[in-house]
Motif scaffolding. Structure first.
Motif, PDB file in Angstrom:
ATOM      1  N   PRO A 120     -37.626  -3.322  19.908  1.00 24.78           N
ATOM      2  CA  PRO A 120     -36.640  -2.497  20.620  1.00 24.78           C
ATOM      3  C   PRO A 120     -36.949  -1.009  20.549  1.00 24.78           C
ATOM      4  N   LYS A 121     -36.357  -0.275  21.475  1.00 26.77           N
ATOM      5  CA  LYS A 121     -36.607   1.170  21.581  1.00 26.77           C
ATOM      6  C   LYS A 121     -36.251   1.919  20.308  1.00 26.77           C
ATOM      7  N   MET A 122     -35.157   1.529  19.663  1.00 31.50           N
ATOM      8  CA  MET A 122     -34.694   2.309  18.513  1.00 31.50           C
ATOM      9  C   MET A 122     -35.661   2.245  17.332  1.00 31.50           C
ATOM     10  N   LEU A 123     -36.572   1.264  17.332  1.00 34.17           N
ATOM     11  CA  LEU A 123     -37.524   1.145  16.225  1.00 34.17           C
ATOM     12  C   LEU A 123     -38.870   1.806  16.530  1.00 34.17           C
ATOM     13  N   ARG A 124     -39.107   2.160  17.767  1.00 31.69           N
ATOM     14  CA  ARG A 124     -40.426   2.673  18.146  1.00 31.69           C
ATOM     15  C   ARG A 124     -40.801   3.991  17.474  1.00 31.69           C
ATOM     16  N   PRO A 125     -39.842   4.919  17.251  1.00 36.18           N
ATOM     17  CA  PRO A 125     -40.237   6.180  16.592  1.00 36.18           C
ATOM     18  C   PRO A 125     -40.860   5.994  15.216  1.00 36.18           C
ATOM     19  N   TYR A 126     -40.455   4.953  14.474  1.00 38.10           N
ATOM     20  CA  TYR A 126     -41.073   4.728  13.163  1.00 38.10           C
ATOM     21  C   TYR A 126     -42.582   4.547  13.289  1.00 38.10           C
ATOM     22  N   PHE A 127     -43.000   3.864  14.352  1.00 37.55           N
ATOM     23  CA  PHE A 127     -44.426   3.566  14.548  1.00 37.55           C
ATOM     24  C   PHE A 127     -45.159   4.750  15.170  1.00 37.55           C
ATOM     25  N   ARG A 128     -44.433   5.620  15.854  1.00 34.92           N
ATOM     26  CA  ARG A 128     -45.063   6.821  16.414  1.00 34.92           C
ATOM     27  C   ARG A 128     -45.469   7.786  15.305  1.00 34.92           C
ATOM     28  N   PHE A 129     -44.580   7.981  14.331  1.00 34.79           N
ATOM     29  CA  PHE A 129     -44.837   8.984  13.305  1.00 34.79           C
ATOM     30  C   PHE A 129     -45.617   8.429  12.115  1.00 34.79           C
ATOM     31  N   ASP A 130     -45.726   7.117  12.011  1.00 33.87           N
ATOM     32  CA  ASP A 130     -46.554   6.509  10.963  1.00 33.87           C
ATOM     33  C   ASP A 130     -47.378   5.404  11.614  1.00 33.87           C
ATOM     34  N   PHE A 175     -44.366   6.092  24.815  1.00 36.71           N
ATOM     35  CA  PHE A 175     -44.803   5.422  23.588  1.00 36.71           C
ATOM     36  C   PHE A 175     -44.046   4.103  23.464  1.00 36.71           C
ATOM     37  N   HIS A 176     -44.755   3.020  23.630  1.00 40.81           N
ATOM     38  CA  HIS A 176     -44.147   1.694  23.665  1.00 40.81           C
ATOM     39  C   HIS A 176     -45.049   0.733  22.889  1.00 40.81           C
ATOM     40  N   PRO A 177     -44.945   0.736  21.541  1.00 36.50           N
ATOM     41  CA  PRO A 177     -45.830  -0.124  20.751  1.00 36.50           C
ATOM     42  C   PRO A 177     -45.496  -1.603  20.941  1.00 36.50           C
ATOM     43  N   HIS A 178     -46.501  -2.384  21.254  1.00 34.41           N
ATOM     44  CA  HIS A 178     -46.348  -3.834  21.379  1.00 34.41           C
ATOM     45  C   HIS A 178     -47.710  -4.475  21.171  1.00 34.41           C
ATOM     46  N   ALA A 228     -29.716  -2.280  10.468  1.00 32.34           N
ATOM     47  CA  ALA A 228     -30.411  -3.558  10.438  1.00 32.34           C
ATOM     48  C   ALA A 228     -29.448  -4.700  10.708  1.00 32.34           C
ATOM     49  N   ASN A 229     -28.276  -4.645  10.081  1.00 30.07           N
ATOM     50  CA  ASN A 229     -27.277  -5.687  10.317  1.00 30.07           C
ATOM     51  C   ASN A 229     -26.816  -5.692  11.765  1.00 30.07           C
ATOM     52  N   MET A 230     -26.728  -4.498  12.355  1.00 27.28           N
ATOM     53  CA  MET A 230     -26.346  -4.404  13.761  1.00 27.28           C
ATOM     54  C   MET A 230     -27.401  -5.077  14.642  1.00 27.28           C
ATOM     55  N   LEU A 231     -28.686  -4.821  14.353  1.00 27.53           N
ATOM     56  CA  LEU A 231     -29.767  -5.448  15.117  1.00 27.53           C
ATOM     57  C   LEU A 231     -29.769  -6.963  14.949  1.00 27.53           C
ATOM     58  N   ARG A 232     -29.492  -7.424  13.740  1.00 28.49           N
ATOM     59  CA  ARG A 232     -29.469  -8.861  13.497  1.00 28.49           C
ATOM     60  C   ARG A 232     -28.345  -9.541  14.267  1.00 28.49           C
ATOM     61  N   GLY A 233     -27.263  -8.808  14.499  1.00 29.14           N
ATOM     62  CA  GLY A 233     -26.100  -9.404  15.150  1.00 29.14           C
ATOM     63  C   GLY A 233     -26.142  -9.375  16.664  1.00 29.14           C
ATOM     64  N   TRP A 234     -26.993  -8.531  17.242  1.00 28.91           N
ATOM     65  CA  TRP A 234     -27.057  -8.435  18.698  1.00 28.91           C
ATOM     66  C   TRP A 234     -27.680  -9.695  19.307  1.00 28.91           C
ATOM     67  N   VAL A 235     -27.106 -10.153  20.407  1.00 25.83           N
ATOM     68  CA  VAL A 235     -27.688 -11.281  21.130  1.00 25.83           C
ATOM     69  C   VAL A 235     -29.000 -10.858  21.788  1.00 25.83           C
ATOM     70  N   SER A 237     -31.434  -8.143  21.221  1.00 24.77           N
ATOM     71  CA  SER A 237     -31.767  -7.093  20.254  1.00 24.77           C
ATOM     72  C   SER A 237     -32.897  -6.194  20.717  1.00 24.77           C
ATOM     73  N   GLY A 238     -33.613  -6.571  21.777  1.00 25.53           N
ATOM     74  CA  GLY A 238     -34.769  -5.806  22.214  1.00 25.53           C
ATOM     75  C   GLY A 238     -36.079  -6.379  21.715  1.00 25.53           C
ATOM     76  N   PHE A 239     -36.022  -7.295  20.759  1.00 26.43           N
ATOM     77  CA  PHE A 239     -37.239  -8.003  20.346  1.00 26.43           C
ATOM     78  C   PHE A 239     -37.587  -9.035  21.415  1.00 26.43           C
ATOM     79  N   ASN A 240     -38.871  -9.178  21.659  1.00 26.77           N
ATOM     80  CA  ASN A 240     -39.285 -10.094  22.714  1.00 26.77           C
ATOM     81  C   ASN A 240     -40.625 -10.712  22.378  1.00 26.77           C
TER      82      ASN A 240
END
Length: 417
Positions: A120-130, A175-178, A228-235, A237-240
């Motif tokens: 998902p988009k909200m996790l992509r910045p972690y991979f941009r900066f590291d 920036f769209h890491p996949h 993290a709990n919010m992401l786990r609860g979403w139907v 979540s942006g993971f694909n």
């Protein structure tokens, strides 16, 4: 059979070269103020790669002399930068080599599928900066595939065959890491048997991938527990995780095209259009066209020249960072073990390989046969076919000394400096 005459490319006519030549210094001057907060500190690899690209194909940086012995026609072939994941010409040669390597050497004659793993988009910045986190993303995807395949086939010792490529770019250079992966559709046994995977759902694989990535980021102290709990609860979540149709062993052309696709260049010069400066855009603009984006309801994006440079250079990998990784049956370790075993069997059967001492041999510095074949494949033209008499040409010398370069280019009227 390719029988077209090769015409040396004109790199300075490229809109990419012109954009970088005119605006790259301005981009560097403005980087700290305009781009550092978004893209992080300027990585040293960026100016290094761009400057090499600006010299790519420039006769003033050195060239080979190619001559026809029949009619004495001669032309100069400029050296390339051999850049990866940036220079469109040089990277395309790597794409062709990679496609042939996988289809003819690495992949076994078993069914394969093309997988993609997205986050998902909200996790992509972690991979941009590291950027090192991208290695962990590959590892997690491999672990999920391994567990999924073993559980489905009930083969706890089975080995997957996976070639995985990291992409950091989206359709419009964001920036769209996949991950893209060519995966043998089943498991290998160490005996050499291959067990094909039945047609089952990949939903458990997607759920496993989501859980593993979220847990990993929480354990690293990057992702807050509540998010993290919010992401786990979403139907949604942006993971694909997406899986293509099964590609059969006799579809070698499709396998080669898939291999080329998963390591394609982050951008295409053919999609660029540079506009002239005007009152609205004093520096001009770069229009980048691609497929229709349903979110923005258009098939193009407009950049300022410096913004376009920022967009494409963020996808240059760090030095020594490998964007292609091999796992399981296709790993370097397993391939080495198989080669060693084959050599031992040959020696035991009295077919030991003859050895020749070549320690004193000094090879000539000329391009390998692959160079000619790659030019044929990429440009559908033969660089050693004489345009005058259509006989075979040959490389007679490589010129890289500055004073010799200048004398030759001045003599034929091609010296610009």
């Amino acid at each position: 059979m390719v029988d077209q005459v090769y015409r040396p490319r004109r790199p300075k006519a490229s809109p990419l070269w012109q954009c970088l030549q005119e605006h790259f210094d301005r981009f560097l001057d403005a980087y700290e103020e305009r781009y550092q907060s978004r893209f992080g500190f300027l990585r040293p690899i960026i100016p290094e790669v761009v400057n090499k690209f600006l010299d790519c194909g420039d006769l003033e940086r050195g060239f080979a002399r190619v001559r026809c012995d029949d009619c004495k026609h001669e032309y100069l072939l400029a050296f390339s930068c051999k850049g990866r994941w940036f220079c469109p010409s040089c990277h395309q040669k790597k794409v062709q080599l990679f496609g042939a390597l996988l289809s003819e050497t690495i992949l076994f004659p078993v069914p394969h599928r093309h997988f993609t793993f997205g986050i998902p988009k909200m996790l992509r910045p972690y991979f941009r900066f590291d950027r090192d986190l991208l290695k962990d993303l590959c590892r997690l995807a491999h672990e999920c595939l391994l567990e999924y395949l073993r559980a489905t086939l009930d083969l706890p010792e089975g080995l997957p065959g996976i070639v995985m490529a990291i992409h950091t770019f989206g359709e419009y250079l964001d920036f769209h890491p996949h991950l893209h992966a060519l995966v043998a559709d089943g498991l290998f046994a160490r005996s050499g048997l291959f067990y094909c995977l039945p047609n089952v759902s990949i939903e458990p694989l997607e759920e496993m991938f989501r859980a593993r990535v979220i847990t990993f980021l929480v354990d690293k102290g990057l992702l807050p527990v509540e998010r993290a709990n919010m992401l786990r609860g979403w139907v949604h979540s942006g993971f694909n995780v997406h899986r293509s149709r099964r590609v059969l062993p006799d579809e070698r052309g499709d396998i080669e095209r898939l291999a080329q696709y998963i390591i394609r260049n982050p951008f295409a010069v053919e999609k660029m259009q540079v506009t002239e400066p005007n009152r609205a855009n004093p520096d001009g603009a770069v229009i980048y066209r691609s497929g229709l984006n349903p979110k923005i309801q258009r098939n193009f994006e407009v950049f300022s020249p410096c913004d376009f440079i920022a967009a494409i250079t963020q996808h240059i990998p760090d030095k020594s960072f490998q964007l292609v990784r091999y796992y399981g049956w296709y790993s370097n370790k397993m391939r080495g073990q198989r080669d060693k075993h084959a050599a031992e069997e040959a020696a035991a059967a009295g077919r030991a390989v003859q050895t020749i001492d070549v320690s004193e041999h000094q090879p000539r510095r000329i391009p390998s046969a692959k160079w000619r074949e790659l030019i044929k494949k990429v440009w559908e033209a033969d660089p050693l076919l004489c345009p005058k008499c259509r006989k075979e040409m040959r490389i007679v010398s490589l010129i890289d000394e500055r004073d010799v370069i200048e004398r030759i280019l001045r003599h034929i009227g091609l010296w610009e400096q």
